[in-house]
Design a protein around this motif. Structure first.
Motif, mmCIF file in Angstrom:
data_model
loop_
_atom_site.group_PDB
_atom_site.id
_atom_site.type_symbol
_atom_site.label_atom_id
_atom_site.label_comp_id
_atom_site.label_asym_id
_atom_site.label_seq_id
_atom_site.Cartn_x
_atom_site.Cartn_y
_atom_site.Cartn_z
ATOM 1 N N MET A 93 74.585 74.473 39.002
ATOM 2 C CA MET A 93 75.086 74.249 40.226
ATOM 3 C C MET A 93 75.231 72.569 40.264
ATOM 4 S SD MET A 93 71.874 74.942 42.586
ATOM 5 C CE MET A 93 70.312 74.833 41.938
ATOM 6 N N LYS A 94 76.216 72.281 41.401
ATOM 7 C CA LYS A 94 76.233 70.874 41.806
ATOM 8 C C LYS A 94 75.682 70.881 43.109
ATOM 9 C CE LYS A 94 79.326 67.111 41.280
ATOM 10 N NZ LYS A 94 80.338 66.636 40.425
ATOM 11 N N LEU A 95 74.777 69.854 43.262
ATOM 12 C CA LEU A 95 73.989 69.483 44.603
ATOM 13 C C LEU A 95 74.768 68.301 45.236
ATOM 14 C CD1 LEU A 95 70.486 70.319 43.304
ATOM 15 C CD2 LEU A 95 72.002 71.901 44.484
ATOM 16 N N TYR A 96 74.592 68.509 46.389
ATOM 17 C CA TYR A 96 75.173 67.305 47.302
ATOM 18 C C TYR A 96 74.046 66.817 48.409
ATOM 19 C CZ TYR A 96 77.812 64.661 50.827
ATOM 20 O OH TYR A 96 78.194 63.678 51.677
ATOM 21 N N ARG A 97 73.812 65.457 48.460
ATOM 22 C CA ARG A 97 73.062 65.124 49.613
ATOM 23 C C ARG A 97 73.521 63.623 50.198
ATOM 24 N NH1 ARG A 97 67.286 63.723 47.505
ATOM 25 N NH2 ARG A 97 66.692 63.509 49.366
ATOM 26 N N PHE A 98 73.373 63.603 51.482
ATOM 27 C CA PHE A 98 73.728 62.396 52.231
ATOM 28 C C PHE A 98 72.568 61.563 52.752
ATOM 29 C CE2 PHE A 98 75.363 59.830 55.898
ATOM 30 C CZ PHE A 98 76.350 59.166 54.974
ATOM 31 N N LEU A 99 71.961 60.563 52.095
ATOM 32 C CA LEU A 99 70.893 59.926 52.414
ATOM 33 C C LEU A 99 71.221 58.781 53.531
ATOM 34 C CD1 LEU A 99 69.699 59.297 48.872
ATOM 35 C CD2 LEU A 99 69.132 61.134 50.366
ATOM 36 N N THR A 100 70.184 58.925 54.779
ATOM 37 C CA THR A 100 70.437 57.855 55.740
ATOM 38 C C THR A 100 69.096 57.369 56.039
ATOM 39 O OG1 THR A 100 70.261 59.613 57.345
ATOM 40 C CG2 THR A 100 72.444 59.291 56.571
ATOM 41 N N ASP A 101 69.273 56.275 56.707
ATOM 42 C CA ASP A 101 68.233 55.580 57.322
ATOM 43 C C ASP A 101 68.382 54.196 57.944
ATOM 44 O OD1 ASP A 101 65.288 54.891 57.972
ATOM 45 O OD2 ASP A 101 64.865 55.871 56.116
ATOM 46 N N ASP A 102 67.651 53.590 58.787
ATOM 47 C CA ASP A 102 67.878 52.413 59.305
ATOM 48 C C ASP A 102 68.184 51.403 58.093
ATOM 49 O OD1 ASP A 102 67.319 53.484 61.744
ATOM 50 O OD2 ASP A 102 65.368 52.407 62.109
ATOM 51 N N ASP A 103 68.928 50.271 58.492
ATOM 52 C CA ASP A 103 69.072 49.382 57.539
ATOM 53 C C ASP A 103 67.940 48.358 57.312
ATOM 54 O OD1 ASP A 103 70.399 47.582 55.755
ATOM 55 O OD2 ASP A 103 71.535 46.156 57.240
ATOM 56 N N THR A 104 67.073 48.896 56.314
ATOM 57 C CA THR A 104 65.707 48.148 55.995
ATOM 58 C C THR A 104 65.755 48.616 54.459
ATOM 59 O OG1 THR A 104 64.302 50.234 56.487
ATOM 60 C CG2 THR A 104 64.802 48.565 58.064
ATOM 61 N N SER A 105 64.584 48.107 53.965
ATOM 62 C CA SER A 105 64.290 48.320 52.506
ATOM 63 C C SER A 105 63.757 49.763 52.279
ATOM 64 C CB SER A 105 63.145 47.370 51.996
ATOM 65 O OG SER A 105 62.083 47.664 52.774
ATOM 66 N N VAL A 106 63.400 50.598 53.417
ATOM 67 C CA VAL A 106 63.225 52.075 53.297
ATOM 68 C C VAL A 106 64.559 52.695 52.774
ATOM 69 C CG1 VAL A 106 62.806 54.090 54.750
ATOM 70 C CG2 VAL A 106 61.557 51.870 55.245
ATOM 71 N N PHE A 107 65.569 52.421 53.352
ATOM 72 C CA PHE A 107 66.925 53.206 52.830
ATOM 73 C C PHE A 107 67.066 52.947 51.614
ATOM 74 C CE2 PHE A 107 71.211 52.602 51.881
ATOM 75 C CZ PHE A 107 71.741 54.171 52.047
ATOM 76 N N CYS A 108 66.847 51.700 50.879
ATOM 77 C CA CYS A 108 67.231 51.155 49.699
ATOM 78 C C CYS A 108 65.965 52.106 48.611
ATOM 79 C CB CYS A 108 66.984 49.676 49.470
ATOM 80 S SG CYS A 108 68.271 48.679 50.111
ATOM 81 N N HIS A 109 64.855 52.103 49.030
ATOM 82 C CA HIS A 109 63.830 52.638 48.472
ATOM 83 C C HIS A 109 64.207 54.396 48.399
ATOM 84 C CE1 HIS A 109 61.165 49.564 47.484
ATOM 85 N NE2 HIS A 109 61.263 49.057 48.799
ATOM 86 N N LYS A 110 64.877 54.879 49.488
ATOM 87 C CA LYS A 110 65.205 56.261 49.428
ATOM 88 C C LYS A 110 66.242 56.507 48.412
ATOM 89 C CE LYS A 110 65.280 58.472 53.301
ATOM 90 N NZ LYS A 110 65.875 58.868 54.876
ATOM 91 N N VAL A 111 67.303 55.686 48.340
ATOM 92 C CA VAL A 111 68.391 55.940 47.315
ATOM 93 C C VAL A 111 67.889 55.498 45.973
ATOM 94 C CG1 VAL A 111 70.531 55.030 46.560
ATOM 95 C CG2 VAL A 111 70.199 55.250 49.234
ATOM 96 N N THR A 112 66.902 54.586 45.729
ATOM 97 C CA THR A 112 66.504 54.325 44.276
ATOM 98 C C THR A 112 65.579 55.529 43.760
ATOM 99 O OG1 THR A 112 66.265 51.780 44.953
ATOM 100 C CG2 THR A 112 64.970 52.748 43.243
ATOM 101 N N ALA A 113 64.932 55.991 44.590
ATOM 102 C CA ALA A 113 64.194 57.293 44.225
ATOM 103 C C ALA A 113 64.875 58.604 43.846
ATOM 104 C CB ALA A 113 63.186 57.716 45.519
ATOM 105 N N ALA A 114 66.116 58.609 44.492
ATOM 106 C CA ALA A 114 67.049 59.581 44.047
ATOM 107 C C ALA A 114 67.751 59.228 42.962
ATOM 108 C CB ALA A 114 68.038 59.686 45.189
ATOM 109 N N LEU A 115 67.946 58.000 42.576
ATOM 110 C CA LEU A 115 68.627 57.738 41.492
ATOM 111 C C LEU A 115 67.571 57.944 40.338
ATOM 112 C CD1 LEU A 115 70.538 54.399 42.548
ATOM 113 C CD2 LEU A 115 71.564 56.768 42.201
ATOM 114 N N ASN A 116 66.477 57.794 40.432
ATOM 115 C CA ASN A 116 65.468 58.050 39.420
ATOM 116 C C ASN A 116 64.939 59.331 39.080
ATOM 117 O OD1 ASN A 116 64.327 55.150 38.211
ATOM 118 N ND2 ASN A 116 64.565 54.977 40.337
ATOM 119 N N LYS A 117 65.467 60.251 39.943
ATOM 120 C CA LYS A 117 65.162 61.587 39.932
ATOM 121 C C LYS A 117 66.750 62.267 39.369
ATOM 122 C CE LYS A 117 61.773 62.343 43.377
ATOM 123 N NZ LYS A 117 61.512 63.144 44.573
ATOM 124 N N GLY A 118 67.583 61.384 39.085
ATOM 125 C CA GLY A 118 68.669 62.075 38.340
ATOM 126 C C GLY A 118 69.927 62.086 39.256
#
Length: 67
Positions: A1-26
Motif C-alpha cells: 500500500m502507498k501511504l501519505y502524510r502531511f506534516l505541519t508545525d510552527d517554523d521552528t526546529s521542531v518541524f525539522c525534527h518531525k520531518v527528519t524522524a519521518a525520513l529516518n523511518k523510510g
C-alpha cells in the motif's frame, strides 16, 4: 500500500525534527514544502508531504505514524 502524510508545525526546529524522524523511518519527501503565516497565532507555519510504500492493506484505521 502507498501511504501519505502531511506534516505541519510552527517554523521552528521542531518541524525539522518531525520531518527528519519521518525520513529516518523510510518516508520520502513528496513535493515542495509549504510556508504560511498563521494570522490567528501570529506565527509562520511549515508543511511537508511525505509518502511511503508499506506492506498490508490500507484502511481508515491505519495508523500512519506507526509505519
Amino acid at each position: 500500500m502507498k501511504l501519505y502524510r502531511f506534516l505541519t508545525d510552527d517554523d521552528t526546529s521542531v518541524f525539522c525534527h518531525k520531518v527528519t524522524a519521518a525520513l529516518n523511518k523510510g518516508w520520502v519527501l513528496h513535493g515542495a514544502p509549504t510556508y504560511a503565516f498563521d494570522a490567528a497565532r501570529g506565527v509562520m507555519r511549515c508543511g511537508q508531504a511525505v509518502v511511503k510504500e508499506s506492506l498490508g492493506e490500507y484502511t481508515p484505521e491505519t495508523k500512519l505514524g506507526d509505519h
